[in-house]
Design a protein around this motif. Structure first.
Motif, PDB file in Angstrom:
ATOM      1  N   MET A 181       7.971   8.317  10.477  1.00 33.81           N
ATOM      2  CA  MET A 181       8.133   7.229   9.514  1.00 33.81           C
ATOM      3  C   MET A 181       8.935   6.074  10.096  1.00 33.81           C
ATOM      4  SD  MET A 181       7.708   6.005   6.436  1.00 33.81           S
ATOM      5  CE  MET A 181       7.240   7.367   5.376  1.00 33.81           C
ATOM      6  N   THR A 182      10.021   6.374  10.788  1.00 29.32           N
ATOM      7  CA  THR A 182      10.870   5.303  11.308  1.00 29.32           C
ATOM      8  C   THR A 182      10.128   4.440  12.324  1.00 29.32           C
ATOM      9  OG1 THR A 182      11.769   6.894  12.912  1.00 29.32           O
ATOM     10  CG2 THR A 182      13.059   6.494  10.910  1.00 29.32           C
ATOM     11  N   ARG A 183       9.319   5.076  13.171  1.00 24.57           N
ATOM     12  CA  ARG A 183       8.582   4.308  14.170  1.00 24.57           C
ATOM     13  C   ARG A 183       7.499   3.461  13.523  1.00 24.57           C
ATOM     14  NH1 ARG A 183       4.369   6.971  18.200  1.00 24.57           N
ATOM     15  NH2 ARG A 183       3.065   6.523  16.393  1.00 24.57           N
ATOM     16  N   SER A 184       6.725   4.061  12.633  1.00 28.51           N
ATOM     17  CA  SER A 184       5.631   3.355  11.981  1.00 28.51           C
ATOM     18  C   SER A 184       6.151   2.201  11.137  1.00 28.51           C
ATOM     19  CB  SER A 184       4.820   4.309  11.098  1.00 28.51           C
ATOM     20  OG  SER A 184       4.260   5.355  11.866  1.00 28.51           O
ATOM     21  N   ALA A 185       7.155   2.483  10.305  1.00 30.54           N
ATOM     22  CA  ALA A 185       7.712   1.455   9.437  1.00 30.54           C
ATOM     23  C   ALA A 185       8.369   0.351  10.255  1.00 30.54           C
ATOM     24  CB  ALA A 185       8.719   2.079   8.470  1.00 30.54           C
ATOM     25  N   GLY A 186       9.090   0.741  11.297  1.00 27.27           N
ATOM     26  CA  GLY A 186       9.745  -0.252  12.145  1.00 27.27           C
ATOM     27  C   GLY A 186       8.749  -1.163  12.826  1.00 27.27           C
ATOM     28  N   TYR A 187       7.665  -0.584  13.289  1.00 26.91           N
ATOM     29  CA  TYR A 187       6.620  -1.382  13.945  1.00 26.91           C
ATOM     30  C   TYR A 187       6.023  -2.385  12.970  1.00 26.91           C
ATOM     31  CZ  TYR A 187       2.123  -2.584  16.029  1.00 26.91           C
ATOM     32  OH  TYR A 187       1.033  -3.277  16.511  1.00 26.91           O
ATOM     33  N   LEU A 188       5.722  -1.949  11.750  1.00 27.89           N
ATOM     34  CA  LEU A 188       5.095  -2.831  10.782  1.00 27.89           C
ATOM     35  C   LEU A 188       6.040  -3.953  10.333  1.00 27.89           C
ATOM     36  CD1 LEU A 188       3.106  -0.220   8.666  1.00 27.89           C
ATOM     37  CD2 LEU A 188       2.214  -1.827  10.369  1.00 27.89           C
ATOM     38  N   ILE A 189       7.321  -3.662  10.242  1.00 32.75           N
ATOM     39  CA  ILE A 189       8.298  -4.718   9.949  1.00 32.75           C
ATOM     40  C   ILE A 189       8.304  -5.753  11.061  1.00 32.75           C
ATOM     41  CG2 ILE A 189      10.767  -5.230   9.752  1.00 32.75           C
ATOM     42  CD1 ILE A 189      11.091  -2.548   8.302  1.00 32.75           C
TER      43      ILE A 189
END
Length: 232
Positions: A64-72
């Protein structure tokens, strides 16, 4: 990590070197990988941003942290990682509240593993709250052990989740068969030293030494998994 594993669980049945089967969740066991993308699209639309389809392959199967961080980062959305994580988990949990569809072949495979008393774990990058909701639908009795992405220091693509699962069973990772649907999950399992069956869901995965690629869980049964693990 949650476990109901008795100390005497590990045993090698019928002369097989296979000690445990470790299953990914989203896109492997349950047909929810597309749900995550739909939720991400919806949440970012609410924030005033449109996600590009090409980004889907980047975030699929990741923590989640990687995916969400990338999208931000790529959208420039004015939201913190912590806030976005809560929004995504809330929206996804609501999405799966009425149950989740199993992938083709999943119910049969889980029943066969249970019938032969093969130690079986669910190992996911999803958070514990999501795993528990999915287990309510799938049946937690199928798994003696579950590992969530927010319960390990480093989640997939690092080996930690699969090493934790193997250790929970007292098993040698080299004698564990992992079933995964994404390159991120495959990387984690291979880094842990496990034998891997890749069942690609969104993006293709190429065959490689120690890895078998199949189109569906319908091609996977206990005999197939036992054949992957030898006494070498």
């Amino acid at each position: 990590m949650t476990s109901t594993v008795p100390a005497s669980l590990i045993r090698t049945a019928e002369g097989s070197a296979l000690q445990a089967v470790l299953l990914d969740m989203d896109g492997t066991l349950v047909d929810t990988e597309g749900f995550w993308w739909d939720v991400e699209v919806e949440v970012f639309a609410d924030l005033g941003h449109r996600l590009e389809e090409a980004w889907r392959d980047v975030v699929v199967g990741g923590p989640m942290t990687r995916s969400a961080g990338y999208l931000i980062e790529v959208t420039g959305a004015g939201i913190s990682l912590e806030e976005l994580t809560v929004l995504l988990n809330d929206r996804f949990e609501k999405r799966i509240g009425r149950g989740v569809p199993l992938m083709p072949g999943a119910a049969r495979l889980l029943a066969e593993l249970a019938a032969h008393e093969v130690p079986t774990a669910l190992v996911s990058a999803s958070h514990r709250r999501i795993i528990d909701r999915v287990l309510d639908s799938v049946g937690r009795h199928h798994f003696a052990l579950t590992v969530a992405g927010d319960e390990v220091a480093r989640t997939k693509p690092h080996p930690d989740p699969y090493l934790a699962a193997a250790a929970g069973f007292g098993a040698d990772p080299r004698r564990c068969a992992v079933i995964e649907d994404t390159a991120t999950g495959v990387a984690a399992a291979e880094a842990a030293g496990c034998r891997v069956v890749a069942v690609p869901s969104v993006a293709p995965i190429a065959p490689a030494p120690g890895r078998v690629v199949v189109p569906s869980l319908e091609q996977v049964d206990l005999a197939f998994l036992r054949g992957l693990v030898t006494d070498e």
